[in-house]
Design an enzyme around this catalytic site. Structure first.
Site, PDB file in Angstrom:
ATOM      1  N   HIS A 242       0.818  -1.215   0.000  1.00  0.00           N
ATOM      2  CA  HIS A 242       0.000   0.000   0.000  1.00  0.00           C
ATOM      3  C   HIS A 242       0.853   1.267   0.000  1.00  0.00           C
ATOM      4  O   HIS A 242       0.783   2.097  -0.915  1.00  0.00           O
ATOM      5  CB  HIS A 242      -0.891   0.022   1.249  1.00  0.00           C
ATOM      6  N   ASP A 243       1.639   1.440   1.057  1.00  0.00           N
ATOM      7  CA  ASP A 243       2.272   2.727   1.311  1.00  0.00           C
ATOM      8  C   ASP A 243       3.372   3.111   0.319  1.00  0.00           C
ATOM      9  O   ASP A 243       3.530   4.301   0.003  1.00  0.00           O
ATOM     10  CB  ASP A 243       2.813   2.758   2.739  1.00  0.00           C
TER      11      ASP A 243
END
Length: 312
Positions: A242-243
């Site tokens: 995600h990040d």
């Protein structure tokens, strides 16, 4: 080359760790500091994890500021069931020795934005938005001084990962998210719709393992731990990173595609608390307030990760 000067606001988290390492490995980005928030695990763990990540990257000089230990108005929800008890389960890293920077993360954000030239600082929140919202509430004069906010959070087509309607980072502190989305800052959003396309694969893990550095070994171990949850929950072939999508966008925005749309945050819904109400089809008259991403060039994304992480 003009560098993008960033403050990474984070709640590490295995995928936060990969995002931080990607930023530190990339000459296009100057990381001024890490500001740490409670989220994936309580603040004591997220701060310690940030220290471990910086020491692993050979950057014990990077300032780390501890921030908010709970959402603005709600008790803290954490995700040990995903990230493990420490938030960075997987490989065992040495206990950190680097000191924390003096002062609170919110004060550092405010002071930095007031001191540096207007429009020179990009905020990269990859956890709950509590620190950013608290800074905006306390010092609204800094809002027009922010160059851009590039955040991981929310969902539309993918809907939620912590409730049927909500993504974790937004759900943990929806009031903070509402403050940030309403602030009028140039906002880029990496929702689950993108990050669930940035799935690890055995081929990529093999490429990382072949690099055989302490950083590469840590990334393989973290990802292996992180994968177990998504394989069980979604039947996915790997783990969504995600990040790191936020940092990859700052380096190579052409890897991503999306639309400028209106996004509102649900703060009262019985079943939809924390939902990012994304007007993808333009069915309201609400003005666009975010560049909301929808897709990523997966191969290009993982090529970038491999090339950069091999530098550390």
């Amino acid at each position: 080359m003009e560098k993008t000067r960033v403050i990474i606001d984070t709640d590490p988290g295995q995928d936060d760790a990969v995002a931080i390492l990607l930023a530190l490995a990339s000459p296009e980005i100057e990381v001024l500091a890490l500001t740490v928030v409670a989220g994936n695990v309580p603040l004591a763990h997220t701060v310690r994890n940030a220290q471990k990540i910086c020491e692993l990257a050979g950057r014990p000089d990077l300032p780390i500021y501890a921030g908010c230990d709970a959402p603005l108005f709600r008790p803290l929800t954490t995700a040990e069931y995903v990230h493990g008890e420490t938030g960075l389960d997987g490989i065992e890293l040495p206990a950190p020795t680097m000191p924390l920077a003096q002062g609170h993360a919110v004060d550092f954000i405010i002071d930095t934005l007031r001191r540096e030239p207007e429009g020179s600082i990009t905020l990269v929140p990859i956890g709950p938005l509590t620190n950013i919202a608290a800074a905006f509430q306390r010092a609204p004069d800094i809002i027009p001084r922010v160059r851009q906010i590039v955040l991981m959070g929310g969902a539309y087509f993918e809907v939620g990962n912590v409730t049927p309607a909500a993504e974790f980072n937004i759900y943990v502190d929806p009031e903070a998210a509402q403050i940030v989305f309403d602030a009028g800052v140039d906002l880029v959003v990496m929702p689950l719709d993108v990050t669930h396309r940035a799935l690890t694969s055995q081929d990529w893990l093999d490429r990382m393992a072949a690099i055989d550095t302490p950083v590469a070994r840590a990334v393989v171990s973290w990802t292996g731990f992180f994968e177990r949850y998504d394989r069980a929950k979604y039947g996915a072939e790997g783990a969504p990173l995600h990040d790191p999508c936020t940092i990859a966008w700052l380096i190579r925005p052409g890897l991503f595609s999306g639309r400028r749309i209106n996004v509102e945050i649900e703060t009262e819904g019985r079943y939809t608390l924390g939902m990012t109400v994304a007007d993808w089809w333009g069915v309201t008259d609400r003005a666009p307030n975010a560049l909301f991403m929808r897709d990523v060039d997966r191969a290009g994304f993982f090529d970038l990760l491999t090339e950069r992480l091999a530098r550390l």
